[in-house]
Scaffold this motif. Sequence first.
Motif, mmCIF file in Angstrom:
data_model
loop_
_atom_site.group_PDB
_atom_site.id
_atom_site.type_symbol
_atom_site.label_atom_id
_atom_site.label_comp_id
_atom_site.label_asym_id
_atom_site.label_seq_id
_atom_site.Cartn_x
_atom_site.Cartn_y
_atom_site.Cartn_z
ATOM 1 N N VAL A 98 6.101 49.491 -73.887
ATOM 2 C CA VAL A 98 6.821 50.407 -73.000
ATOM 3 C C VAL A 98 7.576 51.395 -73.896
ATOM 4 O O VAL A 98 7.694 51.178 -75.100
ATOM 5 C CB VAL A 98 7.813 49.645 -72.085
ATOM 6 C CG1 VAL A 98 7.072 48.695 -71.149
ATOM 7 C CG2 VAL A 98 8.847 48.886 -72.909
ATOM 8 N N LEU A 110 8.779 43.764 -66.475
ATOM 9 C CA LEU A 110 7.870 44.795 -65.960
ATOM 10 C C LEU A 110 7.294 44.386 -64.615
ATOM 11 O O LEU A 110 7.211 45.203 -63.683
ATOM 12 C CB LEU A 110 6.737 45.058 -66.963
ATOM 13 C CG LEU A 110 5.718 46.125 -66.537
ATOM 14 C CD1 LEU A 110 6.361 47.504 -66.455
ATOM 15 C CD2 LEU A 110 4.531 46.165 -67.506
ATOM 16 N N TYR A 123 0.645 53.501 -65.779
ATOM 17 C CA TYR A 123 0.260 52.985 -67.098
ATOM 18 C C TYR A 123 -0.838 53.847 -67.701
ATOM 19 O O TYR A 123 -1.647 54.443 -66.981
ATOM 20 C CB TYR A 123 -0.201 51.519 -67.007
ATOM 21 C CG TYR A 123 -1.490 51.294 -66.244
ATOM 22 C CD1 TYR A 123 -2.716 51.243 -66.898
ATOM 23 C CD2 TYR A 123 -1.486 51.119 -64.861
ATOM 24 C CE1 TYR A 123 -3.897 51.024 -66.213
ATOM 25 C CE2 TYR A 123 -2.658 50.907 -64.160
ATOM 26 C CZ TYR A 123 -3.863 50.854 -64.837
ATOM 27 O OH TYR A 123 -5.041 50.645 -64.139
ATOM 28 N N VAL A 162 2.907 56.662 -74.082
ATOM 29 C CA VAL A 162 4.013 55.712 -73.890
ATOM 30 C C VAL A 162 5.216 56.160 -74.724
ATOM 31 O O VAL A 162 6.353 56.203 -74.241
ATOM 32 C CB VAL A 162 3.606 54.272 -74.286
ATOM 33 C CG1 VAL A 162 4.791 53.322 -74.119
ATOM 34 C CG2 VAL A 162 2.433 53.784 -73.444
ATOM 35 N N ASP A 168 4.745 54.643 -68.103
ATOM 36 C CA ASP A 168 5.741 53.573 -68.160
ATOM 37 C C ASP A 168 5.323 52.389 -69.020
ATOM 38 O O ASP A 168 6.186 51.622 -69.470
ATOM 39 C CB ASP A 168 6.042 53.074 -66.740
ATOM 40 C CG ASP A 168 6.622 54.170 -65.866
ATOM 41 O OD1 ASP A 168 7.659 54.737 -66.253
ATOM 42 O OD2 ASP A 168 6.028 54.479 -64.805
ATOM 43 N N ALA A 169 4.025 52.210 -69.229
ATOM 44 C CA ALA A 169 3.566 51.036 -69.969
ATOM 45 C C ALA A 169 2.110 51.205 -70.355
ATOM 46 O O ALA A 169 1.408 52.098 -69.850
ATOM 47 C CB ALA A 169 3.725 49.770 -69.116
#
Length: 291
Positions: A98, A110, A123, A162, A168-169
């Motif tokens: 992250v 998460l 993601y 990222v 976000d991830a």
Amino acid sequence: MIVPLAAGSAVDAAARIVADKMGRNLGQAIVIENQPGAAGLIGAGNVAKAAPDGYTIGGFNDSIMTMVPNMTPKMPWDILKDFEPVSLVATVEWGLVVPADAPEKTAADLIALAKKQPGVLNYGSGGNGSPQHIAMALFASQAGLNMKHVPYKGATQAAMGVAGKEVDAAFQGLATVTSLIKANKVRLIGVTTPKRMPQFPDVPTVSESGMPGFEFNSWFTMMAPAGTPKDIVHKLAAEVQKALADPEVREKLAAQGLTPRGTTPEELGAATRAQLAKYGALIKANNITAE
């Protein structure tokens, strides 16, 4: 050795480490030739068409072997019929990352955040049907999450996404993100190995942090053209194991986030068939298509 992936990729790095040692042991240089493009179909096809004499081999990842065939309606070759398995040389270990200043400290964090905000978190991946896409699809499916997929043009670009807080991830091969972790540009919140890794002793496994039994890695394998004599195939496999027994080789692989394996041709063949079935079911269930 034809590597159907870009120079600098995790598999390319592993191929160069192992091939160098094999070449010195054999007294015969092994030249790495990168042939990226078309998700590995072109380079792998050139291995399949090469003379089956042991002088041309492939350095593949499991995306080429077991993911792409499940997403490509008209494959130009058959992984089970057009190649001779040599050895699963090493596995590329993976982690969940992250942005460095994100609130999540573990995979459980998460999961909790994604469940509070269904369809909000996103993601990154290296593209539709990439290993990063498959890994998160597996994670989201098992955890019951709804997250948006943002495909990039490669794993490195997704990792930078990222770091730049565009996503976000992401799941990533550790070889791709170790430098970003050390530079504090992304935070590693979980590893996908069965046990914690010596390189990251304070980072919990995803399995121990909200997802019991979750594991994911990618392969570096050696394959030969179909019809390569069995004695040559087994000689190559033995040379792989000999190279992997060298402490310096093992240390170099570990530094890249890889775990030495060194299987027999028969073991790789069985693993390939099992992985084809596993990813076939996952890809179908999640309607994943290649670009």
